[in-house]
Design an enzyme around this catalytic site. Sequence first.
Site, short mmCIF file in Angstrom:
data_model
loop_
_atom_site.label_atom_id
_atom_site.label_comp_id
_atom_site.label_asym_id
_atom_site.label_seq_id
_atom_site.Cartn_x
_atom_site.Cartn_y
_atom_site.Cartn_z
N LYS A 1 0.83 -1.21 0.00
CA LYS A 1 0.00 0.00 0.00
C LYS A 1 0.86 1.26 0.00
O LYS A 1 0.50 2.26 -0.59
CB LYS A 1 -0.96 0.00 1.19
CG LYS A 1 -2.10 -0.99 1.01
CD LYS A 1 -3.21 -0.73 2.02
CE LYS A 1 -4.34 -1.73 1.84
NZ LYS A 1 -5.36 -1.59 2.88
N LYS B 1 -10.38 -4.30 -5.24
CA LYS B 1 -11.21 -3.14 -5.62
C LYS B 1 -10.37 -2.07 -6.28
O LYS B 1 -10.79 -1.39 -7.20
CB LYS B 1 -11.85 -2.53 -4.37
CG LYS B 1 -12.83 -3.42 -3.68
CD LYS B 1 -13.03 -2.91 -2.24
CE LYS B 1 -13.73 -3.95 -1.39
NZ LYS B 1 -13.38 -3.82 0.03
N LYS C 1 -3.72 -10.28 -7.40
CA LYS C 1 -4.92 -10.61 -6.63
C LYS C 1 -6.08 -9.71 -7.04
O LYS C 1 -5.88 -8.52 -7.29
CB LYS C 1 -4.55 -10.38 -5.15
CG LYS C 1 -5.65 -10.61 -4.17
CD LYS C 1 -5.21 -10.14 -2.78
CE LYS C 1 -5.66 -8.71 -2.50
NZ LYS C 1 -6.76 -8.49 -1.60
P1 ADP Z 1 -9.99 -5.54 -0.96
O1 ADP Z 1 -8.68 -6.27 -0.84
O2 ADP Z 1 -10.67 -5.79 -2.25
O3 ADP Z 1 -9.87 -4.07 -0.64
P2 ADP Z 1 -10.89 -6.03 1.77
O4 ADP Z 1 -9.50 -5.62 2.14
O5 ADP Z 1 -11.99 -5.20 2.32
O6 ADP Z 1 -10.96 -6.13 0.16
O7 ADP Z 1 -11.08 -7.55 2.16
C1 ADP Z 1 -12.24 -8.14 2.71
C2 ADP Z 1 -12.04 -9.64 2.82
O8 ADP Z 1 -11.94 -10.23 1.51
C3 ADP Z 1 -10.73 -10.03 3.53
O9 ADP Z 1 -10.96 -11.18 4.34
C4 ADP Z 1 -9.79 -10.35 2.41
O10 ADP Z 1 -8.78 -11.25 2.80
C5 ADP Z 1 -10.73 -10.97 1.39
N1 ADP Z 1 -10.23 -10.81 0.02
C6 ADP Z 1 -10.03 -9.66 -0.66
N2 ADP Z 1 -9.57 -9.87 -1.90
C7 ADP Z 1 -9.45 -11.23 -2.03
C8 ADP Z 1 -9.03 -12.10 -3.10
N3 ADP Z 1 -8.65 -11.62 -4.29
N4 ADP Z 1 -9.04 -13.42 -2.89
C9 ADP Z 1 -9.45 -13.92 -1.69
N5 ADP Z 1 -9.87 -13.17 -0.65
C10 ADP Z 1 -9.87 -11.84 -0.81
#
Ligand code: ADP
Length: 329
Positions: A111, A194, A191
């Site tokens: 980040k 968003k 990965k």
């Molecule tokens: P993002 O990474 O999209 O900003 P968040 O950080 O809010 O999403 O993550 C919410 C949940 O979703 C967490 O438990 C995170 O580990 C899971 N998560 C986010 N992206 C992935 C992915 N590509 N594959 C598996 N789990 C994910």
Amino acid sequence: MKVLFTGIQPTGELHIGNYFGAIKNWVRLQHQYETYVSIVDLHAITIPYEPSEMQNRILNLALNLYACGIDRENTTLFVQSEVPGHADLTWIFNTVTPLGDLERMTQFKDKARQHRKNVNVGLFDYPVLQASDILLYKGEVVPVGEDQVQHIELTREIARRFNARFGNTFPECKEILTETPRIMGLDGESKMSKSKNNHIGLLDDKETLWKKISVAKTDPARIRRNDPGNPDICNIFSYHRLVTPEEERKEIAEGCRTAGIGCIDCKKRLVENMHRELGPIQERYNELLLEKDTIADILESNNEHCREVAKSTILEVKEKMGLKPVWKI
Ligand code: ADP
Ligand code: TRP
């Protein structure tokens, strides 16, 4: 009952990585534990955001989570910043966390690279706030995607350090992963996330699904329709693993290896199956849109419940740390 705790940031629309990587497990496990799901807005403000959008994002995330199957009655879905104890405990945990532990966090490094102009202290301290979320409720199981495992390890370490210094107070939590804990983005390179514009949205309709999936990369060695492909390295096939029934999936894999089925047909079947899985969530979401006020009320009453739980943990912590005036004990 043991406590299950997890959190999600109100930073944008939910995607299938969130759903198949984490949320599906929350829905599956929520009745086996006393379950807390936090909308972690204090985490979300560590990266640039638009203040006028925040409240809509929070409410919309709640609607999405209920549409996914989070239980209104039994699961405590709440808003982190509405509960004072999270920030309080973070400060306390800061004093037992070595700087070096935070410097090792890979999500911070990622980040910090993405937001070079705003590498603030909050972004660095993010994992300590996450540990406070979990331990404020004495959470023992934490269902998350793979990218969060390092933060859960740190949470265990913080609990150990606190307990060693001030007496046994916090449990050592453990992470629970889904069978697909790391879902790749449509680019096939990183990965799904968003912020990377490589996602399939939970609310994408069939047309949008086709638009995104039809142009997504497949096995790069399969150039012509008659070339055999390798499903094991094809990103599209990795999505079949999420939504396509086993029999059909075997048939598609075999067809890919023998060039019996082309990439376009494979993608069409993916869209069908993905839509079958996401369609009901989208229908529930549309129904819930009519109930926004009720959902806002539920959040508020859950926040109140959390304030009570948090207060009692903070009192216990203060007492153990010598922060409670003795004439009040
Ligand atoms: P993002 O990474 O999209 O900003 P968040 O950080 O809010 O999403 O993550 C919410 C949940 O979703 C967490 O438990 C995170 O580990 C899971 N998560 C986010 N992206 C992935 C992915 N590509 N594959 C598996 N789990 C994910
Ligand atoms: N950091 C988590 C993520 O990006 C969100 C989160 C905050 C969380 N607090 C938590 C997850 C507590 C599990 C437990 O996905």
